[in-house]
Design an enzyme around this catalytic site. Structure first.
Site, PDB file in Angstrom:
ATOM      1  N   SER A   1     -13.701  -4.002   0.490  1.00 25.79           N
ATOM      2  CA  SER A   1     -14.491  -3.323  -0.540  1.00 25.79           C
ATOM      3  C   SER A   1     -15.990  -3.529  -0.409  1.00 25.79           C
ATOM      4  CB  SER A   1     -14.037  -3.752  -1.940  1.00 25.79           C
ATOM      5  OG  SER A   1     -14.469  -2.843  -2.934  1.00 25.79           O
ATOM      6  N   PRO A   2     -16.584  -3.281   0.766  1.00 26.92           N
ATOM      7  CA  PRO A   2     -18.031  -3.438   0.923  1.00 26.92           C
ATOM      8  C   PRO A   2     -18.826  -2.452   0.064  1.00 26.92           C
ATOM      9  CG  PRO A   2     -17.124  -2.254   2.801  1.00 26.92           C
ATOM     10  CD  PRO A   2     -15.953  -2.767   2.010  1.00 26.92           C
ATOM     11  N   LEU A   3     -18.172  -1.361  -0.329  1.00 28.66           N
ATOM     12  CA  LEU A   3     -18.854  -0.345  -1.147  1.00 28.66           C
ATOM     13  C   LEU A   3     -18.420  -0.406  -2.607  1.00 28.66           C
ATOM     14  CD1 LEU A   3     -18.714   2.668   1.351  1.00 28.66           C
ATOM     15  CD2 LEU A   3     -20.581   1.043   0.958  1.00 28.66           C
ATOM     16  N   ALA A   4     -17.752  -1.498  -2.979  1.00 32.11           N
ATOM     17  CA  ALA A   4     -17.298  -1.673  -4.370  1.00 32.11           C
ATOM     18  C   ALA A   4     -16.551  -0.427  -4.846  1.00 32.11           C
ATOM     19  CB  ALA A   4     -18.474  -1.986  -5.288  1.00 32.11           C
TER      20      ALA A   4
ATOM     21  N   TYR B   1       0.835  -1.199   0.000  1.00 38.90           N
ATOM     22  CA  TYR B   1       0.000   0.000   0.000  1.00 38.90           C
ATOM     23  C   TYR B   1       0.872   1.252   0.000  1.00 38.90           C
ATOM     24  CZ  TYR B   1      -3.960  -3.070   1.222  1.00 38.90           C
ATOM     25  OH  TYR B   1      -4.913  -4.050   1.226  1.00 38.90           O
TER      26      TYR B   1
ATOM     27  N   GLU C   1     -20.496   8.038   9.239  1.00 40.67           N
ATOM     28  CA  GLU C   1     -21.691   7.529   8.564  1.00 40.67           C
ATOM     29  C   GLU C   1     -21.634   6.012   8.411  1.00 40.67           C
ATOM     30  OE1 GLU C   1     -25.333   7.396   6.467  1.00 40.67           O
ATOM     31  OE2 GLU C   1     -24.448   8.893   7.783  1.00 40.67           O
TER      32      GLU C   1
END
Length: 326
Positions: free
Chosen positions: A212-215, A54, A297
């Site tokens: 990557s839960p939100l793609a 990373y 959020e």
């Protein structure tokens, strides 16, 4: 915050965790990293995910600086690194990437230095290496386990067959096999977690630290009207990801999911993360927020996933229409 065991291991992870892929160093500086990690920790998040590759090692250096400044009790948090890609990028020399015993051990030492810790709680093989026998990987990881430099080892984006081979080798020699896998998992990518790994949850007690839960932010709705300049898909080097995700079909599904989220009184991001958490085979969902407001959020999903009734789940399935075949 809620906590789940990492598969059948004794380790407990917060159901949402915080990772630094693409954000630390590129989008997040030291001051913001301190604020984000501090907020996450105060909300009960105890797992912070990283990797040698990373930002060419800069992500681990940045996280290490924050950890040193925070002076949290070492037993109160879990930290990871991953080995495979190396940190030199295209300048990697032959033994500076892959899963040879040499690179696995040297990369661990380098990660410990960058993160400024004495041991890694979790150490992942970031990808399978077809050039290296899995037996060499198992022995190298057990060498680090015996030295106390890592506490658990696992895989990322390995197949079920490769994970089982590692376990069979470990059992044959009285060694410790991989405790966890880090697969991608979201409303658009479900096959591995929901189908391929199903036999492994019971047979070997596999844990999952899903990413990557939100793609890559597609499931926030932020790309419905184009690509914001400061977004992940607007960064140089991520053109491949943009072409893969921003298809007309995906965008239509996102717009329909947005309407459903609005009807539920939550953001699309909260709906998407909550859907991931609801899967009992998910040990933790790694969040990758680059702003404090995003993290605040997204953590709301921990409460909201209890409200995902069957009726809402059926509507989600009707929209995405991609449930893996049994």
């Amino acid at each position: 915050m809620e906590y789940r065991r990492l598969g059948k291991s004794g380790l407990q992870l917060s159901v949402v965790s915080y990772g630094s892929w693409t954000t630390f160093h590129h989008q997040v500086d030291e001051h913001l990293a301190d604020a984000l990690m501090g907020y996450a920790y105060d909300q009960g998040i105890n797992f912070f995910d990283n990797a040698e590759s990373y930002a060419g090692g800069e992500s681990e250096k940045l996280m290490g600086k924050v950890l040193k400044q925070k002076r949290w009790e070492r037993s109160s948090y879990v930290i990871s690194s991953k080995v495979f890609f190396g940190w030199h990028g295209k300048e990697n020399k032959p033994n500076q990437h892959g899963l040879s015993r040499k690179h696995i051990i040297e990369a661990c030492h380098e990660a410990l230095q960058r993160l400024q810790v004495d041991y890694l709680d979790l150490y992942f093989c970031h990808r399978p290496d077809p050039q290296v026998p899995i037996s060499e990987v198992v022995w190298a990881m057990n060498h680090l386990l015996q030295q106390g430099k890592i506490l658990y080892w696992g895989t990322s984006e390995w197949s079920a067959a490769q994970i089982m081979e590692a376990h069979m080798i470990a059992e044959r020699y009285g060694l410790i096999g991989p405790a966890m896998e880090q697969p991608q998992y979201n409303l658009f990518y479900r096959e591995k977690v929901e189908k391929e790994f199903l036999p492994l949850y019971e047979s070997i007690g596999l844990g999952t630290t899903t990413w990557s839960p939100l793609a890559s932010s597609l499931l926030t709705g932020k790309y419905n009207a184009g690509i914001p300049r400061d977004s992940r898909l607007g960064l140089p080097g991520y053109e491949w990801l943009k072409e893969k995700l921003l298809t007309p079909q995906n965008l239509e599904k996102v717009k329909a999911l947005q309407k459903l989220a609005d009807a539920c009184g939550v953001s699309l991001a909260v709906l998407a993360i909550a859907w991931c958490i609801r899967n009992p085979h998910v040990s933790t969902v790694i969040l990758g927020a680059s702003r404090l407001s995003q993290l605040e959020e997204n953590i709301r999903a921990v409460q909201f996933y209890h409200q995902l009734r069957d009726e809402i789940l059926q509507q989600i399935e009707a929209i995405v229409d991609n449930r893996p075949n049994e």
